[in-house]
Design an enzyme around this catalytic site. Sequence first.
Site, PDB file in Angstrom:
ATOM      1  N   ASP B  84     -59.547 -34.402  69.200  1.00 48.61           N
ATOM      2  CA  ASP B  84     -58.342 -33.039  69.093  1.00 48.61           C
ATOM      3  C   ASP B  84     -59.280 -32.276  70.417  1.00 48.61           C
ATOM      4  OD1 ASP B  84     -57.554 -30.625  68.494  1.00 48.61           O
ATOM      5  OD2 ASP B  84     -58.751 -30.296  66.470  1.00 48.61           O
ATOM      6  N   TRP B 109     -68.830 -34.211  67.455  1.00 47.83           N
ATOM      7  CA  TRP B 109     -67.529 -34.713  66.127  1.00 47.83           C
ATOM      8  C   TRP B 109     -68.029 -36.408  66.616  1.00 47.83           C
ATOM      9  CZ3 TRP B 109     -62.796 -36.763  64.382  1.00 47.83           C
ATOM     10  CH2 TRP B 109     -62.615 -36.319  63.436  1.00 47.83           C
ATOM     11  N   ASP B 128     -67.645 -32.479  73.935  1.00 47.36           N
ATOM     12  CA  ASP B 128     -66.479 -31.273  74.430  1.00 47.36           C
ATOM     13  C   ASP B 128     -67.504 -31.625  76.028  1.00 47.36           C
ATOM     14  OD1 ASP B 128     -65.625 -30.919  72.461  1.00 47.36           O
ATOM     15  OD2 ASP B 128     -66.338 -29.377  70.929  1.00 47.36           O
ATOM     16  N   ASN B 156     -63.387 -31.601  62.771  1.00 49.41           N
ATOM     17  CA  ASN B 156     -63.617 -31.930  64.079  1.00 49.41           C
ATOM     18  C   ASN B 156     -62.920 -30.617  64.113  1.00 49.41           C
ATOM     19  OD1 ASN B 156     -60.626 -31.381  64.312  1.00 49.41           O
ATOM     20  ND2 ASN B 156     -61.204 -33.891  65.618  1.00 49.41           N
ATOM     21  N   ASP B 157     -62.755 -29.111  63.821  1.00 48.22           N
ATOM     22  CA  ASP B 157     -62.370 -27.917  64.197  1.00 48.22           C
ATOM     23  C   ASP B 157     -63.533 -27.174  63.890  1.00 48.22           C
ATOM     24  OD1 ASP B 157     -59.762 -28.990  64.594  1.00 48.22           O
ATOM     25  OD2 ASP B 157     -58.765 -28.732  62.738  1.00 48.22           O
TER      26      ASP B 157
END
Lengths: 149, 186
Positions: B84, B109, B128, B156-157
Amino acid sequence: MKSVLALILMSTAAGAEPAPGVANEARAKMNWMLHCQGCHQPDATGSANGAPGMANDVARFLRVEGGREYLTRVPGVANAGLDNAQLAELLNWTLGTFDRQHVPNDFSPFTAEEMAAGRARPLVSDAAMMREALRNKFPASEEGSAGGD
Amino acid sequence: MKELDKLSEGVVRFLARSNSRRGVLATIGGVITGGAMFPALPVARASGPAAGSGYDGVTPQSTGNPMDPGDPASCDYWRYCGIDGFLCSCCGGSASVCPPGTEMSPITWIGTCRNPADDVNYIISYNDCCGKPACGRCLCNRNDGERPMTRPQLNNDINWCLGTSTAAYTCSTAVIIGVAVKEGNG
């Protein structure tokens, strides 16, 4: 020569010795990666303002009253998407892998039944409070033994 | 030299006989106008690949390894099954390396993706990259196996650039950190 060979054999055996209560080490390690290390980090040192560090520390909870039960009720354990048997294996593996030095000699591995009882009463926002209360019971003399290799 | 003169004279006379002066001017005018219009015609400019991300300036990529098939600059690449975010492959990095000037987040994640080359499930960490403004290219949102916020461990947010010196999200990687064993149910 013989003694050197024996020494090598002994050290190899010691390195490969599985943690108590771990039926399948590869599976336990995989479950650690999938369910824990994203926040606790690969070496279990934890993250600031997030998942607490466990390296050279987590097994000390086994040495105080209520600590063993606490480990089955913390959010990360109680809410993990694993069945009770694999959850017990994962917790045993975590204790043996990241804090072997503090695991008591008479430690009996966590069982599936014990995990089921613990996760039936999961800790939520009270986890941090309980952790501090248990920490205050840690014997002061043990402070210096943390570290290891 | 005489021959050359004769040849030139012949060619010029032939042109003069077969073309009117107005006809030549009309042809030249048509070519100039048509030439100026041609780039404005709505035809494919072929600046982007037919397959792949479809983002301008992002060309198809390859790992060069037949056991790691697909285009790391496309959302369809096998390692991105739970991703994502923006692909670092389109932002100056790669599927496993952050772009220069950004910092890889240690809090990630983690999930599994099946590699079509060997049908093995690999454990993938979606680290990230942080510290520069959002890249904005190759947004992918596949989220295989993701769960709602009520299951925070599998959502995953939540973790965006935690554990880094800055919370500015740039793009996402998909690093292979292990192989999933069959006995597990993760």
